[in-house]
Design an enzyme around this catalytic site. Structure first.
Site, mmCIF file in Angstrom:
data_model
loop_
_atom_site.group_PDB
_atom_site.id
_atom_site.type_symbol
_atom_site.label_atom_id
_atom_site.label_comp_id
_atom_site.label_asym_id
_atom_site.label_seq_id
_atom_site.Cartn_x
_atom_site.Cartn_y
_atom_site.Cartn_z
ATOM 1 N N LYS A 2 0.827 -1.188 0.000
ATOM 2 C CA LYS A 2 0.000 0.000 0.000
ATOM 3 C C LYS A 2 0.872 1.252 0.000
ATOM 4 O O LYS A 2 0.400 2.345 -0.294
ATOM 5 C CB LYS A 2 -0.877 0.043 1.273
ATOM 6 C CG LYS A 2 -1.715 -1.171 1.500
ATOM 7 C CD LYS A 2 -2.396 -1.068 2.885
ATOM 8 C CE LYS A 2 -3.038 -2.377 3.273
ATOM 9 N NZ LYS A 2 -3.493 -2.352 4.686
ATOM 10 N N GLY A 3 2.135 1.073 0.355
ATOM 11 C CA GLY A 3 3.014 2.216 0.619
ATOM 12 C C GLY A 3 3.150 3.225 -0.498
ATOM 13 O O GLY A 3 3.271 4.415 -0.244
ATOM 14 N N GLU A 26 7.925 2.517 -6.061
ATOM 15 C CA GLU A 26 8.013 2.103 -4.661
ATOM 16 C C GLU A 26 7.988 3.303 -3.724
ATOM 17 O O GLU A 26 8.279 4.431 -4.136
ATOM 18 C CB GLU A 26 9.316 1.318 -4.429
ATOM 19 C CG GLU A 26 9.105 -0.163 -4.189
ATOM 20 C CD GLU A 26 8.401 -0.512 -2.884
ATOM 21 O OE1 GLU A 26 7.585 0.278 -2.356
ATOM 22 O OE2 GLU A 26 8.662 -1.617 -2.376
ATOM 23 N N ASP A 27 7.645 3.052 -2.479
ATOM 24 C CA ASP A 27 7.666 4.117 -1.477
ATOM 25 C C ASP A 27 9.082 4.351 -0.960
ATOM 26 O O ASP A 27 9.563 5.473 -0.894
ATOM 27 C CB ASP A 27 6.705 3.805 -0.316
ATOM 28 C CG ASP A 27 6.897 2.404 0.271
ATOM 29 O OD1 ASP A 27 7.731 1.616 -0.251
ATOM 30 O OD2 ASP A 27 6.202 2.077 1.257
ATOM 31 N N ASP A 69 15.032 0.141 1.046
ATOM 32 C CA ASP A 69 15.829 0.027 2.262
ATOM 33 C C ASP A 69 16.970 -0.961 1.965
ATOM 34 O O ASP A 69 17.964 -0.585 1.370
ATOM 35 C CB ASP A 69 14.885 -0.457 3.367
ATOM 36 C CG ASP A 69 15.513 -0.492 4.742
ATOM 37 O OD1 ASP A 69 16.444 0.276 4.985
ATOM 38 O OD2 ASP A 69 15.063 -1.285 5.583
ATOM 39 N N LYS A 72 17.115 4.723 1.066
ATOM 40 C CA LYS A 72 18.025 4.639 2.222
ATOM 41 C C LYS A 72 19.259 3.872 1.759
ATOM 42 O O LYS A 72 19.412 2.694 2.069
ATOM 43 C CB LYS A 72 17.368 3.817 3.336
ATOM 44 C CG LYS A 72 16.536 4.559 4.330
ATOM 45 C CD LYS A 72 16.208 3.598 5.474
ATOM 46 C CE LYS A 72 14.880 3.888 6.097
ATOM 47 N NZ LYS A 72 14.451 2.852 7.043
ATOM 48 N N PHE A 122 13.641 5.440 10.772
ATOM 49 C CA PHE A 122 12.361 4.894 10.329
ATOM 50 C C PHE A 122 11.427 6.050 10.002
ATOM 51 O O PHE A 122 11.165 6.912 10.840
ATOM 52 C CB PHE A 122 11.748 3.973 11.387
ATOM 53 C CG PHE A 122 10.702 3.091 10.795
ATOM 54 C CD1 PHE A 122 11.056 1.931 10.108
ATOM 55 C CD2 PHE A 122 9.362 3.441 10.866
ATOM 56 C CE1 PHE A 122 10.089 1.135 9.510
ATOM 57 C CE2 PHE A 122 8.388 2.643 10.276
ATOM 58 C CZ PHE A 122 8.753 1.489 9.597
ATOM 59 N N ARG A 167 0.010 6.460 7.392
ATOM 60 C CA ARG A 167 0.106 6.540 5.932
ATOM 61 C C ARG A 167 -0.467 7.865 5.415
ATOM 62 O O ARG A 167 -0.037 8.381 4.398
ATOM 63 C CB ARG A 167 -0.688 5.400 5.276
ATOM 64 C CG ARG A 167 -0.103 4.025 5.481
ATOM 65 C CD ARG A 167 -0.767 3.046 4.528
ATOM 66 N NE ARG A 167 -0.550 1.657 4.907
ATOM 67 C CZ ARG A 167 0.524 0.955 4.581
ATOM 68 N NH1 ARG A 167 1.490 1.504 3.893
ATOM 69 N NH2 ARG A 167 0.647 -0.310 4.946
HETATM 70 P P1 IMP Z 1 13.561 -3.598 1.643
HETATM 71 O O1 IMP Z 1 13.174 -4.924 1.059
HETATM 72 O O2 IMP Z 1 14.453 -3.754 2.843
HETATM 73 O O3 IMP Z 1 14.133 -2.630 0.637
HETATM 74 O O4 IMP Z 1 12.254 -3.024 2.293
HETATM 75 C C1 IMP Z 1 11.421 -2.209 1.616
HETATM 76 C C2 IMP Z 1 10.085 -2.142 2.313
HETATM 77 O O5 IMP Z 1 10.247 -2.098 3.739
HETATM 78 C C3 IMP Z 1 9.389 -0.864 1.923
HETATM 79 O O6 IMP Z 1 8.596 -1.047 0.773
HETATM 80 C C4 IMP Z 1 8.585 -0.560 3.160
HETATM 81 O O7 IMP Z 1 7.366 -1.264 3.114
HETATM 82 C C5 IMP Z 1 9.421 -1.109 4.299
HETATM 83 N N1 IMP Z 1 10.266 -0.065 4.913
HETATM 84 C C6 IMP Z 1 11.617 0.022 4.901
HETATM 85 N N2 IMP Z 1 12.053 1.109 5.553
HETATM 86 C C7 IMP Z 1 10.931 1.747 5.990
HETATM 87 C C8 IMP Z 1 10.728 2.972 6.733
HETATM 88 O O8 IMP Z 1 11.636 3.705 7.133
HETATM 89 N N3 IMP Z 1 9.420 3.289 6.967
HETATM 90 C C9 IMP Z 1 8.369 2.537 6.547
HETATM 91 N N4 IMP Z 1 8.521 1.396 5.852
HETATM 92 C C10 IMP Z 1 9.800 1.006 5.583
HETATM 93 MG MG MG Z 2 6.496 -1.044 0.614
#
Ligand code: IMP
Ligand code: MG
Length: 177
Positions: A41-42, A97-98, A101, A129, A150, A163
C-alpha cells in the site's frame, strides 16, 4: 513507550520534488506509453501524485506483496498477494516504490517482472536509504535520499498507521514519563 513524529520533509518540497521526477520521466519517455506499477500500500500516495504530472500516455496497475519481517525491516522472503491485471509484455514498465531500504523486496520483484518480457523496466522510488542496501539493484528515479531512520507518512506506515500524513516524518520512540 510512546511514539512521536518529527517532520523530515514538508509537504511543499515533497510535492515539488514529485513534479520534478515526473518531468524527468516525461522527457525520457517522450512518444512512448508507460505502465506505472504501484506497489501497495506504501506507494499509493506517491504513484497517484506522480501520475498527475505525467504527460505521456500512462496506465496504472497495482500489485500487493508481503515481505516478511519484524514490522520495521524486511527479510527478503516475498509473496505476491495481488498481481497486476495488465500484461506488461513489450511495454515500458516503471515500478513505483515508497522506499528502498535493503533492496531485497525490489530485487525479487524486478527479477519476476523482467521474466514477463517488458520492452523496458525501470525503478522509481520516493525515498531511498542507500546506507542500508544489501541487494545490488539499480534505482532509476529517486525522490529523496533519507538517513537510516524509520520514516512514515505519504503512504509509509508503522504498523499500518501514519500513511495519511501529507509529509514525511521520522518516527521516534519515547520512554513514557
Ligand atoms: P527492503 O526490502 O528492505 O528494501 O524493504 C522495503 C520495504 O520495507 C518498503 O517497501 C517498506 O514497506 C518497508 N520499509 C523500509 N524502511 C521503511 C521505513 O523507514 N518506513 C516505513 N517502511 C519502511
Ligand atoms: Mg512497501
Amino acid at each position: 513507550m510512546s511514539e512521536e513524529i518529527r517532520v523530515l520533509i514538508e509537504e511543499e518540497p515533497l510535492i515539488s520534488r514529485v513534479k520534478e521526477v515526473a518531468e524527468q520521466i516525461n522527457r525520457e519517455y517522450e512518444g512512448r506509453e508507460i505502465y506505472l506499477i504501484c506497489i501497495l500500500k506504501g506507494s499509493v500516495y506517491f504513484t497517484c501524485e506522480l501520475s498527475k504530472y505525467i504527460t505521456v500516455p500512462v496506465k496504472l496497475a497495482f500489485m500487493s506483496v508481503s515481505s516478511y519481517g519484524d514490522g520495521m525491516t524486511s527479510s527478503g522472503a516475498v509473496a505476491i498477494d495481488k498481481d497486476i491485471d495488465l500484461d506488461v509484455k513489450g511495454k515500458h514498465v516503471i515500478v513505483v516504490e515508497d522506499i528502498i531500504d535493503t533492496g531485497r523486496t525490489l530485487c525479487y520483484l524486478l527479477r519476476m517482472m523482467a521474466k514477463r518480457g517488458p520492452a523496458s523496466l525501470k525503478l522509481c522510488t520516493l525515498l531511498d536509504k542507500p546506507s542500508r542496501r544489501i541487494s545490488d539493484i539499480q534505482v532509476d528515479y529517486v525522490g529523496f535520499e533519507v538517513p537510516d531512520t524509520f520514516v512514515v507518512g505519504f503512504g509509509l506506515d508503522y504498523a499500518q498507521k501514519y500513511r495519511n500524513l501529507p509529509y514525511i516524518g521520522e518516527l521516534v520512540f519515547k520512554e513514557e514519563q
